[in-house]
Design an enzyme around this catalytic site. Structure first.
Site, PDB file in Angstrom:
ATOM      1  N   ALA A 141       0.866  -1.175   0.000  1.00 35.72           N
ATOM      2  CA  ALA A 141       0.000   0.000   0.000  1.00 35.72           C
ATOM      3  C   ALA A 141       0.898   1.218   0.000  1.00 35.72           C
ATOM      4  CB  ALA A 141      -0.892   0.009   1.238  1.00 35.72           C
ATOM      5  N   LYS A 142       0.373   2.266  -0.592  1.00 29.88           N
ATOM      6  CA  LYS A 142       1.138   3.492  -0.655  1.00 29.88           C
ATOM      7  C   LYS A 142       1.548   3.938   0.760  1.00 29.88           C
ATOM      8  CE  LYS A 142       1.635   7.071  -3.803  1.00 29.88           C
ATOM      9  NZ  LYS A 142       2.535   6.627  -4.701  1.00 29.88           N
ATOM     10  N   ARG A 143       0.638   3.761   1.714  1.00 25.88           N
ATOM     11  CA  ARG A 143       0.953   4.258   3.056  1.00 25.88           C
ATOM     12  C   ARG A 143       2.092   3.480   3.721  1.00 25.88           C
ATOM     13  NH1 ARG A 143      -3.597   1.379   3.395  1.00 25.88           N
ATOM     14  NH2 ARG A 143      -3.725  -0.257   4.974  1.00 25.88           N
ATOM     15  N   GLY A 159       4.680   2.788   1.968  1.00 28.52           N
ATOM     16  CA  GLY A 159       5.844   3.165   1.162  1.00 28.52           C
ATOM     17  C   GLY A 159       6.160   2.179   0.048  1.00 28.52           C
TER      18      GLY A 159
END
Ligand code: GLU
Length: 287
Positions: free
Chosen positions: A249-251, A253
């Protein structure tokens, strides 16, 4: 039978390795049998969708060597979702919901028996029992969403299953997501409504997607049943994890495919390595 599969990303961020894995499997599931592979941009989350992410998705798929037969964009198809909502409303299976997020949270906190779903508490059904006159009056002056009356829908539908190429025959738990939103206060159609309408309208025979979406499949089968839509075969595949074991996930990284493209990585070679079961260093499958 001609196999029709689709990749249906939401253009709310850059695609990462998990999306690549999903797209490759959807693509190959159809193409290995002479079938059709569709690309559907799921942009009904109007506040988070961005045109630059649509452009990035197309570049990522080309870089991976995945060609598609047809591309559709959900924001062009809102009339179809409204028609499905009308049908649910006519059948008494949808109701307007005036609650704010804060009101729902308060209601859940105050309740001893709030129903829970895979991601926490479900909508407690506050607006389901508003009397018709009050409902009419409030609709004239307040913003509202439309929700599925899942209990009533389950009674209409009777017992359901789905066929999963990985997990086998799965019994449907129709209340898994509770009274889900069909149309939001600021969202023209929910993911759940749009996805079942489009999979049927586009003749998708095989829905290939990550195991993380499996809880939603319970709700999708319920919606298909009450809307009289055909039942596709499902394939919920294993997820790609990073080394600490998180879903990408983007969160967390996760690097995007665009990062790798910019670094000159060979996308077709990456796709072929994934097909052979080899992931780049630092990633693993959630087997
Ligand atoms: N738009 C959804 C997502 O990006 C697609 C899920 C599906 O394949 O049904 O998660």
């Amino acid at each position: 039978m001609v196999i029709v599969s689709r990749f249906a990303p939401s253009p709310t961020g850059g695609l990462h390795l998990g999306h690549a894995w999903s797209a490759i499997q959807a693509h190959d599931r159809a193409r290995d049998h002479g079938g059709r592979f569709l690309l559907r941009i799921e942009d009904t989350d109007v506040t988070r969708s961005r045109p630059e992410h649509v452009a990035g998705i197309l570049q990522d798929l080309e870089w991976l060597g995945l060609g598609w037969d047809e591309m559709t964009v959900q924001s062009d198809r809102l009339a179809l979702y409204d028609a499905a909502l009308d049908r649910l409303r006519d059948d008494g299976l949808a109701y307007p919901c005036f609650c704010t997020r804060a009101e729902i949270a308060r209601e859940v906190a105050a309740s001893l028996h709030a129903p829970h779903g895979p991601d926490g508490p479900l909508y407690p059904g506050t607006c389901r029992s508003i009397d018709p006159a009050t409902r009419e009056a409030r609709m004239a002056g307040e913003p509202f969403a439309w929700r599925l009356d899942a209990g009533e829908a389950a009674r209409h539908a009777g017992a359901l299953t789905w066929t999963d190429e990985v997990a086998g025959t799965m019994p449907v738990e129709p209340l898994m997501l509770g009274d889900l939103v069909l149309k939001g206060k600021d969202r023209p159609a929910s993911y759940h409504l749009a996805v079942v309408v489009d999979d049927a309208a586009q003749g998708v025979t095989h829905v290939v997607r990550g195991r993380d979406i499996m809880p939603s499949t319970h709700a999708h089968r319920l919606l298909q049943a009450v809307l009289g839509l055909p039942e596709p075969v499902y394939r919920h595949h294993a997820l790609v994890l990073d080394t600490p074991g998180n879903r990408l996930a983007k969160r967390h990284g996760a690097p995007t495919l665009a990062d790798w493209r910019a670094q000159g990585m060979d996308g077709v070679a990456l796709a072929n390595a994934l097909r052979a079961g080899t992931l780049p260093a630092g990633f693993s499958f959630d087997r």
